[in-house]
Design an enzyme around this catalytic site. Structure first.
Site, mmCIF file in Angstrom:
data_model
loop_
_atom_site.group_PDB
_atom_site.id
_atom_site.type_symbol
_atom_site.label_atom_id
_atom_site.label_comp_id
_atom_site.label_asym_id
_atom_site.label_seq_id
_atom_site.Cartn_x
_atom_site.Cartn_y
_atom_site.Cartn_z
ATOM 1 N N ASP A 104 0.862 -1.180 0.000
ATOM 2 C CA ASP A 104 0.000 0.000 0.000
ATOM 3 C C ASP A 104 0.895 1.225 0.000
ATOM 4 O OD1 ASP A 104 -2.841 1.242 0.542
ATOM 5 O OD2 ASP A 104 -1.494 2.191 1.991
ATOM 6 N N GLU A 123 -2.079 -1.773 -5.086
ATOM 7 C CA GLU A 123 -3.458 -1.312 -5.183
ATOM 8 C C GLU A 123 -3.685 -0.662 -6.536
ATOM 9 O OE1 GLU A 123 -4.104 1.637 -2.187
ATOM 10 O OE2 GLU A 123 -2.075 2.408 -2.346
ATOM 11 N N ASP A 148 -2.313 2.157 6.966
ATOM 12 C CA ASP A 148 -1.694 1.679 5.722
ATOM 13 C C ASP A 148 -1.410 0.178 5.780
ATOM 14 O OD1 ASP A 148 -1.823 4.232 4.751
ATOM 15 O OD2 ASP A 148 0.226 4.751 5.314
#
Length: 1129
Positions: A570, A848, A977
């Site tokens: 992330d 992502e 995160d």
């Protein structure tokens, strides 16, 4: 093979004739490619567009189709005369038709086909430039044998079928017909090669026996074809995108504004009035006066308050409601000027008749803005040695072009050289082609990773990488001679290039390629789809793969064929990245630890005996992202200095608007200026604030008692005086910034102020934006100051920013690769760092997918925007480039709402910020941050019993809080995160679909009952909800039921782009034609029932916010707390 690019500097200080020759060669190659490109553009016979010389980004027609045809015919007729042709000359139409056919053979992309530029160049240049060439006519006996002939001679089966295919291709190929037609019309040769033309001033070596054209011409012609191929493909894409936008605009109009044409006319009149009142808006872009969603922020609350007022109520009452809403939502409020206009009686119909109209029109304006920026045609740009350069190419030893050889240790240890087999040399002002020129190159750490492999094969080498225990095998590829672009603009001042580089490509074999495999074996377990590499798992292949490749725990790259692991990443702002590693294991391996806790794992879809077990999660920090008291003080001080200058400029700009010719605008700006406490924000330097207040006092004494002309002159004089005062501050600040210490970064553990952090890059961006605003500041209202054409404003700072971004991307990608391979950067007892294998490697890196972040209530817009602008896209591409040689796979996962749901429980939550320690001190001179002050005021925490690290729900921040169970006070906290990274893993192993938590539904009637009908936007949604509807008794909670046996088809909107679909969705939601439903998979929020989106997140916020407020209130209030300080920053 993976391709590595290594840029080395040529040492030419003692070789002035070679330096001049390299520059001459650069100019010749650019002129030659331009020559052939011009020929191709004329053969095309269509309009050519260039950038407007006004520098406004617009296009203008550089050469019309008729002009291209006229010039082409002139060249063709002249060629017939030069060739001494006495046969039929052909009509103009025949020649033009033949020329177009030739163009389509040279550039097949013009008709939507594909072709290889190298093969086309080799096939056509000789026939087009040599009258005796027989290539392309099908009668030449030279060259390679056809494949079917080689197969027949080798006794391979299937040669008859291959022969049939070859004959079919040959019969469909029009090359021979076109070349014969050219010869019949006296157009062979069609052109002279560049090196034999009068445009070239080089003494080229004579052609060898049997050589028709030089390799220089062949490469120039090939590069010209490559450029036209790329341009044709781009031209088609540009046209298609423009047509899509036009279609999108028309569809939106039809869906949203039929029957409201009078409101459309009225809002256009409003926008025109705003444009005329603010001529400076047009200096930014032509659509700057359009109504936008940002300008309408807070409009729902404003319109609700206005609805209680009479249409003819005084403006002061309307303005009071604007200010009340603005006061409560200072950071979520739109344009005061727009609301003031909407309060005027002639524009009240825009919100009284339909409160959703302006919101929908703002969405429509976003489409118009894209259409305004879109181009119908690609810009056509010819090569230029300084403005639009292309680079001279060399081939490896044994290649088809002019070649080079890399000479290891030619002049001593690490002192390598390049031998060019052909080059230009300038002596006594004359450029000549010479053979075998050896040029030394500068030392480079990148070259230390190259080792010679076989003395008998000069192109063979070993490539050393810290992410592998053994060296990779590889070979040299092509190379390009390059110059620094910032120096090209000044080449007219000197005879040759100052800094010249050779960009060498190295082809490296991965471990799987070295074993003779096309892909590593674990690539069969995962499926990567599309340009975004969307990752899916072949769940049915997991057990077989693990049986063939059991996990033996090997560390580093040697363990790639041991077990199966995935590392999810992330990307963040506060830290570069957060990673989470999961291993595929048998379920019976899950053993409780000494505390009785079972390891954290995710079930794997369709595999009852396999699970994904959590191994480790951590934050990856680059230099500049470490925290310490001293570093934070330095960072805050430099931010505070820049913030003061920006605030002063904002006040100065507001003072300028007080001198506007528009009376209404002038009075609103003056009222806003004197109502704001100048010293409360604490964002100005004391001396400038004092000077500014003195000017305000002078103007207050004149306001309302002097003429308009006197008032505007007085405002101008005040602006000029405080502007001069600020000018000295800006100069001093720039001097301090330039002379500031710049610590050198080595390794990953060094504490630095800026480093590679996004915070540092944003600080540099804010510097640039401030300097631009300051340099083009207009001291008179409505004055527009634009940069001159060709301006190099703050070019050094801009280049520094670009280099900082590139450096961050490469360092971050390298760090992610090493982490995936299981290496950590460790320091020895002498403080020297090196990479050490510590963990087993991961086979897949999962990022992502941010391009589909279209939801307004997902990740904070500011954060998502910063990631989308360059960081995520750049890291993704850089990872793919670096991962290939290590046999690592890089994929992406649908990431919408991954930061708003707990990965462990599935429960929704809120991101929170921690209370800074300084805000709990007894005597705190600094004001509260705006988010903390807002929280204290909203919840009337007058005594403010705050403690350091108290969590404040803001929707942003690094801590994610979610309910852990239905019991009151049972909550789960995790780094936001890290939670997002773990969510990517959960979605991968469960084959997640967004319809599991979010559904878009439309109102409709079924059997006379008003129900919500799910919008079937994809196959997964259709499979689950094609025969279901939702009903409600409360308007908040919805229950599903079947609507019958008939299943609906996938919604037609599936054909739209996701961005357009979400735009239409926003418009439907504004008119309440559709509803978004959310649900909590954990069953904690509203028992897991489908809930209207707004109410759903309200329930989440109330639960968590109520818990955090209750925690603070349960403490004994602190006496005389500094928390009464409610300043804002």
């Amino acid at each position: 093979m993976a391709v590595k690019s290594i840029k080395v500097k040529l040492r030419l200080d003692d070789m002035p004739e070679i330096r001049a020759g390299l520059w001459k060669l650069h100019k010749e190659v650019n002129a030659g490619v331009r020559y052939y490109t011009e020929w191709l553009s004329l053969l095309r016979q269509e309009n050519l567009y260039r950038r407007s010389p006004n520098g406004d980004g617009e296009q203008e027609c550089d050469k019309t189709a008729e002009e291209c045809k006229a010039e082409l015919l002139e060249r063709l007729r002249a060629r017939q005369v030069e060739n001494g042709h006495r046969g039929p000359a052909g009509s103009d139409d025949e020649l033009l038709q033949l020329a177009r056919q030739l163009y389509e053979l040279l550039v097949p992309q013009a008709i939507g086909a594909k072709g290889d530029a190298q093969q086309i160049a080799r096939k056509f240049l000789s026939p087009l430039a040599d009258k005796d060439a027989v290539g392309g006519l099908g009668i030449a006996k030279a060259g390679n044998k056809p494949r079917w002939v080689r197969m027949r001679e080798a006794g391979e089966p299937g040669w008859e079928e291959e022969k049939e295919k070859a004959e079919t291709r040959k019969s469909a190929d029009r090359t021979a017909d076109v070349l014969r037609a050219l010869a019949d019309f006296g157009l062979k040769p069609l052109m002279r090669v560049y090196t034999d033309s009068e445009m070239s001033s080089v003494e080229w070596k004579p052609l060898r026996k049997g050589q028709a054209v030089r390799t220089w011409d062949r490469d120039m012609f090939q590069q010209a074809i490559e450029r036209m191929m790329s341009w044709e493909s781009w031209n088609q894409r540009v046209g298609q995108e423009y047509a899509k936008l036009v279609e999108q605009k028309n569809r939106f109009e039809q869906k949203n504004f039929v029957g409201q044409e009078h409101l459309v006319h009225l809002v256009n009149q409003l926008q025109q009035d705003m444009k005329e009142a603010s001529p400076g808006l047009e200096s930014k872009e032509q659509t700057a006066h359009y109504v936008t969603g940002r300008a309408l922020r807070g409009s729902d609350k404003v319109f609700e308050k206005w609805g209680k007022l009479a249409p003819d109520a005084p403006f002061d009452l309307y303005d009071a409601e604007i200010k009340n809403v603005q006061r409560r939502n200072t950071r979520r409020f739109g344009s005061h000027d727009l609301f003031a206009k909407l309060a005027e009686p002639e524009y009240q119909a825009l919100w009284r008749e339909d409160a959703s109209f302006l919101t929908r029109y703002a969405v429509y304006n976003s489409i118009l803005r894209k259409l305004n920026h879109a181009k119908m045609f690609a810009t056509f740009t010819l090569p230029d040695a300084t403005a639009h350069p292309i680079w001279t190419r060399f081939d490896k030893l044994g290649g088809n072009l002019h070649q080079y050889t890399f000479l290891f240790n030619e002049f001593g240890e690490r002192r390598h050289a390049i031998r060019f087999h052909k080059l230009l040399k300038v002596e006594n002002g004359v450029a000549r082609e010479v053979d075998d020129v050896t040029v030394p190159i500068s030392m480079s750490e990148q070259l230390d990773n190259l080792l010679p492999r076989d003395p008998n094969e000069p192109i063979a080498l070993y490539f050393r990488d810290y992410g592998a225990e053994q060296h990779f095998t590889g070979e040299f590829g092509g190379a390009k001679i390059q110059c620094r672009r910032d120096q090209l603009a000044h080449m007219h001042r000197r005879r040759g290039a100052r800094d010249v580089y050779l960009n060498v490509s190295v082809r490296v074999q991965s471990q799987s390629e070295a074993r003779g495999e096309r892909r590593p074996p674990y690539a069969a377990v995962f499926r990567l789809v599309g340009d975004n590499h969307r990752a899916f798992v072949h769940f049915d292949k997991l057990s077989d793969y693990l049986a063939e490749h059991p996990d033996d725990g090997k560390l580093g790259s040697e363990g790639l064929l041991s077990g199966l692991r995935v590392m999810s990443v992330d990307l963040g702002l506060r830290t570069s990245a957060s990673i989470s590693v999961f291993r595929v294991a048998r379920k019976d391996e899950l053993k409780p630890n000494s505390k009785g806790r079972v390891p954290f794992f995710f079930p794997i879809k369709g595999n009852d005996n396999l699970v994904a077990v959590h191994e480790r999660s951590q934050l990856l920090k680059l230099p500049g992202e470490t925290e310490s008291k001293d570093l934070r003080a330095i960072r805050e001080e430099r931010q505070r200095t820049l913030r003061q200058l920006r605030t002063q400029l904002a006040y100065l700009r507001l003072l300028v608007r007080c001198g506007s010719e528009d009376v209404g605008r002038r009075e609103r700006s003056w009222a806003k200026l004197i109502e704001q406490p100048v010293d409360a924000a604490n964002h100005m330097t004391p001396d400038w604030r004092e000077a500014f207040e003195n000017e305000l006092q002078k103007l207050k004494s004149l306001h309302g008692i002097c003429s308009d002309k006197e008032w505007m002159d007085a405002v101008y004089e005040s602006v000029r005086r405080v502007w001069r005062h600020m000018g000295k501050q800006v100069r001093d600040w720039r001097k301090d910034v330039r002379s500031g210490e710049r610590p050198k970064i080595r390794g990953y553990a060094k504490d630095v102020v800026g480093g590679n952090s996004i915070e540092q890059i944003e600080y540099l961006e804010r510097q640039y934006k401030f300097l631009k605003s300051w340099s083009f500041f207009g001291k008179v209202s409505g004055q527009v100051i634009r940069a001159e054409k060709g301006s190099r404003f703050a070019i050094t700072l801009r280049e520094h920013i670009d280099h900082a971004k590139e450096d961050r991307l490469k360092k971050l990608a390298d760090r992610i690769i090493m982490e995936a391979l299981g290496y950590v950067y460790a320091l020895d007892e002498r403080g020297k760092g090196k990479w050490v294998a510590k963990y087993p490697p991961c086979q897949l890196i999962l990022l992502e997918e941010l391009s589909e972040y279209q939801f307004n209530n997902d990740r904070p817009p500011s954060e998502n925007n910063q990631l989308m602008q360059w960081s995520h896209r750049g890291v993704f591409q850089e990872l793919i480039n670096q991962a290939q040689v290590h046999d690592l796979l890089v994929g992406t996962m649908y990431a919408a709402f991954s930061s708003r749901f707990d990965a462990r429980t599935g429960a929704p939550g809120i991101r929170c910020r921690r209370v800074p320690a300084r805000c709990t001190q007894e005597h705190n001179p600094e004001p509260f941050p705006w988010w903390l002050n807002k929280f204290v005021v909203e919840h009337t925490l007058d005594a403010c019993p705050l403690r350091a690290d108290d969590l404040i729900p803001t929707g942003e921040g690094e801590i994610f809080v979610s309910p852990f169970s239905a019991e009151e006070g049972d909550f789960h906290q995790i780094h936001a995160d890290l939670n997002a990274a773990q969510n990517l893993q959960q979605r991968l192993w469960s084959d997640f679909d967004i319809s599991q938590i979010r559904l878009r539904c439309d109102w409709g009637e079924v059997d006379g009952e008003l129900v919500l009908i799910p919008r079937l936007t994809g196959k997964r949604t259709a499979d689950s909800y094609s025969n279901k509807v939702f009903y409600t008794n409360t308007g908040v909670t919805y229950y599903e039921r079947e609507r019958g046996k008939k299943r609906r088809k996938v919604f037609a909107q599936e054909k739209l782009s996701e961005e357009e679909a979400e735009l239409l969705v926003e418009a439907d939601e504004a008119r309440e034609k559709s509803v978004v439903l959310m649900r909590d998979p954990s069953g904690i929020i509203n028992r897991g029932n489908w809930t209207r989106q707004k109410e759903f997140w309200s329930m989440v916020n109330q639960r968590i916010e109520g818990y955090l407020v209750k925690q603070i209130r349960s403490r004994v209030p602190l006496q005389d707390s500094a928390c009464e300080n409610t300043g804002d920053i």
